[in-house]
Design an enzyme around this catalytic site. Structure first.
Site, PDB file in Angstrom:
ATOM      1  N   SER A   1       0.803  -1.222   0.000  1.00 29.89           N
ATOM      2  CA  SER A   1       0.000   0.000   0.000  1.00 29.89           C
ATOM      3  C   SER A   1       0.836   1.273   0.000  1.00 29.89           C
ATOM      4  O   SER A   1       0.308   2.358  -0.243  1.00 29.89           O
ATOM      5  CB  SER A   1      -0.947   0.024   1.211  1.00 29.89           C
ATOM      6  OG  SER A   1      -0.225   0.155   2.415  1.00 29.89           O
TER       7      SER A   1
ATOM      8  N   LYS B   1       0.721   4.699   6.924  1.00 32.43           N
ATOM      9  CA  LYS B   1       0.075   5.506   5.888  1.00 32.43           C
ATOM     10  C   LYS B   1       0.559   6.953   5.991  1.00 32.43           C
ATOM     11  O   LYS B   1       1.136   7.368   6.995  1.00 32.43           O
ATOM     12  CB  LYS B   1      -1.455   5.480   6.053  1.00 32.43           C
ATOM     13  CG  LYS B   1      -2.094   4.105   5.902  1.00 32.43           C
ATOM     14  CD  LYS B   1      -2.063   3.604   4.484  1.00 32.43           C
ATOM     15  CE  LYS B   1      -2.801   2.285   4.320  1.00 32.43           C
ATOM     16  NZ  LYS B   1      -2.080   1.156   4.934  1.00 32.43           N
TER      17      LYS B   1
END
Length: 208
Positions: free
Chosen positions: A117, A157
């Protein structure tokens, strides 16, 4: 904060005892290992280690010590800290032989990256990302965060703050961002563990 020689000796003994036995030593055992005959002297030393952020003293428990960070190296987070404000030593799977001062901070841990990701930021599966422990992060920084629902999960993230909304954004268009409103943050649905300060990849030198 720097450790005195005796503090370092005690902390290294406690770490080794943890590894060998799976639980911490008694105050008497610590005293015998470092040459202290007085329990009160050992307690004072343990309180100094607690004040410096290396361990936590748990009142009322036999062998009531929890190691927070090692005397040397950078611990790699193994299990997920289920809502704990501090990450206990037993939740780490190994310790990297890297001097924390290389990354300009004392309170650090590492996470092993799973998934793709964050490939757009050059972070690949299997990489180790080094995290500076802090609950505060700036807009645009890459953070390690715990998502507490439905099950605790650590994620890496990029942080975006928009009008009170907290967004954890992946660096891969195949994934959707996590979006948290003010109410979600207040309820503890997300918690910042720290900010990424470096990356370690097998075969490469640590990168800032």
């Amino acid at each position: 904060m720097a450790l005195s020689p005796k503090e370092k000796e005690a902390l290294e003994f406690i770490e080794a005892y943890f590894v060998d036995n799976g639980f911490p030593p008694t105050v008497r055992e610590i005293g015998e290992a470092i040459g202290f005959t007085s329990k009160s002297s050992v307690y004072k030393l343990l309180r100094r280690l607690e004040a410096k952020g290396y361990l936590e003293i748990v009142p009322g428990e036999a062998r009531g010590l929890r190691l927070i960070r090692p005397a040397r190296g950078i611990p790699v987070l193994g299990k997920i800290p289920a809502g704990e404000p501090l990450i206990p030593y037993e939740d780490f799977e190994e310790v990297l032989p890297v001097d924390p001062s290389f990354f300009g901070a004392e309170k650090l841990f590492a996470l092993r990256v799973k998934g793709d990701s964050m490939v757009g930021a050059g972070i690949l599966p299997g990489d180790l990302v080094v995290i500076r422990v802090t609950e505060e992060a700036k807009n645009g920084e890459i953070v390690a965060a715990v998502l507490t629902e439905p099950e605790p999960e650590v994620t890496l993230k990029r942080l975006e703050l928009k009008n009170g909304t907290l967004v954890l954004k992946p660096e891969n268009l195949s994934y959707e961002p996590f979006v948290f409103e003010k109410e979600d943050v207040a309820r503890g649905r997300v918690k910042i563990l720290g900010v990424m300060v470096g990356l370690i990849r097998k075969g490469l030198n640590p990168a800032l």
